[in-house]
Enzyme design. Structure first.
Site, short mmCIF file in Angstrom:
data_model
loop_
_atom_site.label_atom_id
_atom_site.label_comp_id
_atom_site.label_asym_id
_atom_site.label_seq_id
_atom_site.Cartn_x
_atom_site.Cartn_y
_atom_site.Cartn_z
N LYS A 150 -4.75 -4.13 0.00
CA LYS A 150 -5.55 -2.90 -0.13
C LYS A 150 -6.45 -2.81 1.10
O LYS A 150 -7.66 -3.09 1.04
CB LYS A 150 -6.36 -2.96 -1.44
N1 PPE Z 1 -2.62 2.98 -5.43
C1 PPE Z 1 -3.55 3.24 -4.48
C2 PPE Z 1 -3.11 3.70 -3.15
C3 PPE Z 1 -4.90 3.06 -4.81
O1 PPE Z 1 -5.81 3.30 -3.88
C4 PPE Z 1 -5.27 2.62 -6.10
C5 PPE Z 1 -6.72 2.42 -6.45
C6 PPE Z 1 -4.26 2.36 -7.04
C7 PPE Z 1 -2.95 2.54 -6.66
C8 PPE Z 1 -4.56 1.86 -8.42
O2 PPE Z 1 -4.98 0.51 -8.36
P1 PPE Z 1 -5.98 -0.11 -9.47
O3 PPE Z 1 -7.30 0.53 -9.25
O4 PPE Z 1 -5.97 -1.56 -9.18
O5 PPE Z 1 -5.42 0.23 -10.79
N2 PPE Z 1 -7.60 3.24 -5.77
C9 PPE Z 1 -9.01 2.94 -5.75
C10 PPE Z 1 -9.73 3.71 -4.68
C11 PPE Z 1 -9.80 5.17 -4.85
C12 PPE Z 1 -10.65 5.81 -3.78
O6 PPE Z 1 -10.66 7.05 -3.71
O7 PPE Z 1 -11.33 5.11 -3.02
C13 PPE Z 1 -9.63 3.13 -7.12
O8 PPE Z 1 -9.03 3.72 -7.99
O9 PPE Z 1 -10.74 2.64 -7.32
#
Ligand code: PPE
Length: 305
Positions: free
Chosen positions: A159
């Site tokens: 990430k």
């Molecule tokens: N894909 C991406 C690209 C992504 O950024 C997130 C989280 C997810 C999937 C889901 O992952 P999880 O939160 O572990 O279930 N994105 C984070 C950041 C968003 C932002 O705008 O900054 C979040 O949801 O916190």
């Protein structure tokens, strides 16, 4: 909408006042996108404030950094304690938590290993991510003209801040064309994920989600959703999802820390099912909120502060 300030930000071991939490403009991260972050939520439950899957998030952060030949300057356990202490100090009952590690100030040039890895944790109030009605009514999304990166270009399981330049292209295009979110396809043209969330599909009662080979972030809400869905008796398959499924699935929903579990009601203006949250989406939503809001936590996912 401006950030809602809280008192302190934790920076490299110290609680610094929000307005003083600054870095040098020649820090490596500013030039080359060399940061790794997490998004975590703390919920107000009947038994007090609890952080959802805090350990898994911090462990993922450590892995994100490891791919880039780095190491967090603190142990996972220390970061867990600092996060909880920060929430207490900021007197928050519920909040969004943003740990971010970054290559700091020392040297410049692409080669990063002469720069330190610094780390900060911030907390603030971040409400419903994709708009007020999204959780109930669902959101209108589009397929982006921008593709997700191949894992051999930028590894999606890390990430990393730099990955989010791709997310920004997807999100800007979607919003400027009147949609709430955009969906990135992978290098094979299959569904990858939204700019900041994973995707799930329901077809004839079976649940599908793109697998690791589709340039996805391995979302913690995604893995929680798979666990919950199986517990509810549904079959869940991780497979390649052709784009056409976006237009024919009975139900579609996003998962992510910020979006939680948000139904999709149309893709490219084609209605999903009958255009509102479907029954399986609703049952998973209900089970999820039962854990995070009511504290009914059979999996031990809540870490009380
Ligand atoms: N894909 C991406 C690209 C992504 O950024 C997130 C989280 C997810 C999937 C889901 O992952 P999880 O939160 O572990 O279930 N994105 C984070 C950041 C968003 C932002 O705008 O900054 C979040 O949801 O916190």
């Amino acid at each position: 909408m401006a950030l809602k300030k809280t008192k302190y930000i934790w920076m490299n071991g110290e609680f610094v006042e929000w307005d003083s939490a600054k870095i040098h403009v020649l820090s490596h991260v500013v030039h080359y996108g060399s940061s790794w972050f997490e998004g975590i939520r703390a919920y107000k439950t009947p038994k007090g404030t609890a952080v959802f899957r805090l350990k898994e998030h911090i462990q993922r952060l450590a892995k994100s950094v490891k791919i880039y030949r780095g190491q967090l300057p603190y142990e996972v356990s220390e970061l867990i304690e600092s996060t909880k202490e920060l929430i207490r100090k900021n007197e928050l009952e519920s909040c969004y938590i943003r740990p971010v590690a970054y290559r700091g100030y020392e040297d410049l040039g692409v080669y990063p290993l002469n720069c330190p890895i610094d780390i900060s944790i911030a907390t603030w109030h971040w409400g419903v991510y994709l708009g007020k009605e999204a959780l109930e009514q669902g959101v209108d999304v589009c397929v982006s003209s921008w593709q997700r990166l191949h894992n051999n270009s930028l590894p999606s399981i890390s990430k990393a801040g730099g990955n989010y330049l791709n997310s920004q292209l997807i999100r800007m295009e979607a919003i400027q064309n009147g949609y709430t979110e955009g969906i990135g396809l992978d290098h094979n043209g299959n569904v990858s994920e939204g700019s900041g969330e994973n995707m799930f599909f329901v077809i004839d009662g079976v649940i599908y989600t793109p697998g690791m080979d589709s340039s996805i972030l391995e979302g913690i809400t995604r893995s929680s959703t798979i666990t919950i869905a199986k517990q509810l008796g549904y079959e869940v398959k991780e497979i390649s999802i052709p784009r056409s499924i976006l237009y024919t699935a009975d139900e579609i929903f996003f998962t992510g820390t910020a979006v939680e579990i948000t139904p999709v009601r149309s893709v490219d203006r084609i209605k999903v099912g009958d255009g509102k949250a479907g029954p399986i989406t609703k049952s998973i939503q209900k089970a999820f909120y039962d854990i995070v809001e009511h504290g009914n936590d059979p999996y031990g996912w809540l870490d009380y502060i």
